[in-house]
Design an enzyme around this catalytic site. Structure first.
Site, PDB file in Angstrom:
ATOM      1  N   HIS A 186       0.818  -1.120  -0.021  1.00 31.57           N
ATOM      2  CA  HIS A 186       0.205  -0.027   0.058  1.00 31.57           C
ATOM      3  C   HIS A 186       0.911   1.194  -0.108  1.00 31.57           C
ATOM      4  O   HIS A 186       0.496   2.230  -0.726  1.00 31.57           O
ATOM      5  CB  HIS A 186      -0.866  -0.123   1.339  1.00 31.57           C
ATOM      6  CG  HIS A 186      -1.981   1.089   1.520  1.00 31.57           C
ATOM      7  ND1 HIS A 186      -2.997   1.229   1.115  1.00 31.57           N
ATOM      8  CD2 HIS A 186      -1.622   2.460   1.972  1.00 31.57           C
ATOM      9  CE1 HIS A 186      -3.385   2.229   1.304  1.00 31.57           C
ATOM     10  NE2 HIS A 186      -2.852   3.088   1.930  1.00 31.57           N
ATOM     11  N   GLU A 187       2.037   1.394   0.919  1.00 34.25           N
ATOM     12  CA  GLU A 187       2.767   2.488   0.892  1.00 34.25           C
ATOM     13  C   GLU A 187       3.471   2.796  -0.076  1.00 34.25           C
ATOM     14  O   GLU A 187       3.606   3.796  -0.653  1.00 34.25           O
ATOM     15  CB  GLU A 187       3.584   2.583   2.409  1.00 34.25           C
ATOM     16  CG  GLU A 187       2.683   2.225   3.623  1.00 34.25           C
ATOM     17  CD  GLU A 187       1.855   3.450   3.901  1.00 34.25           C
ATOM     18  OE1 GLU A 187       1.723   4.407   3.435  1.00 34.25           O
ATOM     19  OE2 GLU A 187       0.926   3.241   4.657  1.00 34.25           O
ATOM     20  N   ASP A 205     -10.026   8.637  -7.052  1.00 33.58           N
ATOM     21  CA  ASP A 205      -8.528   8.532  -7.163  1.00 33.58           C
ATOM     22  C   ASP A 205      -7.756   8.878  -8.247  1.00 33.58           C
ATOM     23  O   ASP A 205      -6.627   8.389  -8.374  1.00 33.58           O
ATOM     24  CB  ASP A 205      -8.118   6.850  -6.671  1.00 33.58           C
ATOM     25  CG  ASP A 205      -8.800   6.170  -7.564  1.00 33.58           C
ATOM     26  OD1 ASP A 205      -9.444   6.432  -8.475  1.00 33.58           O
ATOM     27  OD2 ASP A 205      -8.405   4.666  -7.434  1.00 33.58           O
TER      28      ASP A 205
END
Lengths: 376, 112
Positions: free
Chosen positions: A216-217, A239
């Site tokens: 995710h990061e 997004d």
């Protein structure tokens, strides 16, 4: 899931968008200019006006900074390798649980053709295993980048245009990790992960022991936004990826399919996307549209990694997984006439130079505005 | 500016608070006193933090797009027995009012 909050929802105007990046914006006017350029490039890729020129898999060298206070925070090499294994599955759509993607979205599953390997050369060219261990007096770190500097009890980054810096440490307040988008200050570039949410073994603890916090990061590091658009439960922002459904707010835990919000039925939220907030076991895909944004990033703000990878294709990473079988063929324009990698590299270098010029022009223009229009 | 110690004895909310969203209800938002000895369980969703200082300054750290906590600084003042008004004189947010439902030394409950 809507975050329960008595606080007002930010307006979706320019001021609201700027507010999201407040801290970095306040620190640097150049960040604003760089983000504008990065978004422009991402839009060009999304709209089809530009497409990826890279051919084949990019390998990103990783340096892991293990910053520990308690002995258990000094995680072992095996836990680090388990994290690299997860990354090399997730970014290649080779993760076993990709089979759980609902049928309606299997055609969107993307192999991003990115792999990660622990660095084998340090910044001075010497041999390294890509792991740095630093003892700290800090019992826990916050999201203020303290772990990224020896002056504040952390570990200084290796050159952030050559390495993906991953700091693993104790984080306070129940945080799992945080990232920095491309275009931010180089001295703090990279991702930070709670040791208990890093990898799949050692101190990794359920429900965050699937290595997906780093996935995710790093998604953020490659310019992906949260799938719900960070609009506090509204449906007005997304997004900036066309093939991910607009959804209201973050999903947590392991939702049942479908979970409909923002009139996105019948299929609802794509809560199994790595850029939602679900548990590790409940997220297992990037989309083709997200790959477009990643490609734009790797040929723009982070082109140094693409150039380095394609200039040294023989340099195998220490921890790269075996080439995976992508679940779906990735969209990959093949240059007509068999253009060599050298040509691609030249184009990328040219683009990088042009980007730098554009940023400098923007800064110059902003300074001009400040000088001539003090009231804004 | 009315300080936190005005005569009608508004709830003493001074201190730092962390969103304990596991304890939220449809009508309540629950904060726990920030205390290193009370670790919050890990959660992918960052926890909002708010601080009411005795001098009337207010600091809010809210989850951002990169999973950091971004800081906004403003002012707070008590409004009657259960209301807290927050403003951002230097920018950084729209003013809002909080309704305090209950407070103990370690737990602050706000109306949604």
């Amino acid at each position: 899931m809507t975050e329960p909050s008595p606080f007002p929802t930010p307006r979706r105007d320019l001021c609201g968008a700027m507010h999201v990046h407040r801290r970095l914006l306040n620190e640097s006017m150049t960040y604003r200019a760089r983000r504008a350029q990065i978004e422009n490039r991402a839009l060009q890729f999304e709209s089809g006006r530009r497409s990826s020129a890279r051919t084949g898999v990019i390998t990103i060298p990783v340096v892991v900074h293990v910053v520990y206070n308690a002995a258990e925070e000094n995680i072992d090499d095996q836990q680090i390798m388990s994290q690299l294994d997860v990354l090399n599955q997730d970014f290649r759509a080779a993760n076993p649980d990709v089979s759980k993607v609902p049928d309606v979205w299997t055609s969107l599953v993307a192999d991003t053709e990115i792999e990660f390997g622990l660095a084998t050369k340090d910044p001075l060219g010497g041999p390294t295993n890509g792991i740095i261990r630093v003892k700290t007096a800090q019992s826990a770190f916050d999201t203020d980048d303290g772990v990224k500097s020896s002056a504040t009890g952390g570990s200084d980054p290796w050159p952030t245009d050559q390495y993906l810096n991953m700091w693993v440490c104790q984080l306070g307040g129940g945080l799992l990790g945080y990232a920095q988008f491309p275009g931010g200050p180089p001295q703090t570039d990279g991702v930070v992960i709670l040791h208990r949410a890093f990898g799949t073994s050692g101190t990794a603890a359920a429900p965050y022991n699937g290595g997906r916090t780093a996935t995710h990061e790093i998604g953020h590091w490659l310019d992906l936004f949260h799938i719900w658009g960070d609009d506090d439960g509204a449906c007005s922002n997304d997004d900036r990826v066309a093939d991910t459904p607009n959804q209201a707010d973050a999903n947590v835990g392991a939702p049942d399919f479908p979970h409909v919000t923002c009139n996105n039925g019948p299929n609802g939220d794509m809560f199994m996307n790595y850029m939602d907030y679900t548990d590790d076991a409940a997220m297992f895909m990037f989309t083709m549209g997200q790959r477009e944004r990643i490609d734009a990033c790797l040929e723009g703000a982070r082109s140094s990694f693409t150039v380095a990878s394609q200039q040294a294709p023989a340099a195998q990473p220490a921890a790269a997984a075996q080439p995976a079988q992508p679940a779906q063929p990735a969209k990959q324009p093949v240059p007509a006439g068999g253009v060599t990698h050298d040509g691609d590299v030249e184009r990328l270098l040219h683009d990088s130079e042009r980007l730098t010029r554009e940023v400098l022009d923007d800064i110059h223009n902003m300074l001009g505005l400040v000088g001539h229009r003090p009231s804004g | 500016m009315t300080g936190p110690g005005r005569p009608e004895a508004p709830p003493d909310v001074t201190g730092s608070w962390v969103h304990a969203f596991e304890e939220d209800t449809p009508a309540e938002t629950v904060y726990r006193r920030a205390d290193p000895d009370h670790p919050f369980p890990p959660a992918r969703r960052p926890r909002r933090r708010i601080e009411f200082r005795p001098d009337g300054t207010y600091t809010e750290r809210r989850p951002a797009r990169d999973d950091r906590l971004n800081e906004a600084r403003g002012r707070w003042e008590a409004r009657g027995a259960d209301r807290i008004a927050v403003t951002f004189p230097d920018g950084g947010g729209s003013p809002f009012t909080l309704t305090v439902l209950s407070r103990t030394p370690g737990r602050l409950v706000l109306a949604r």
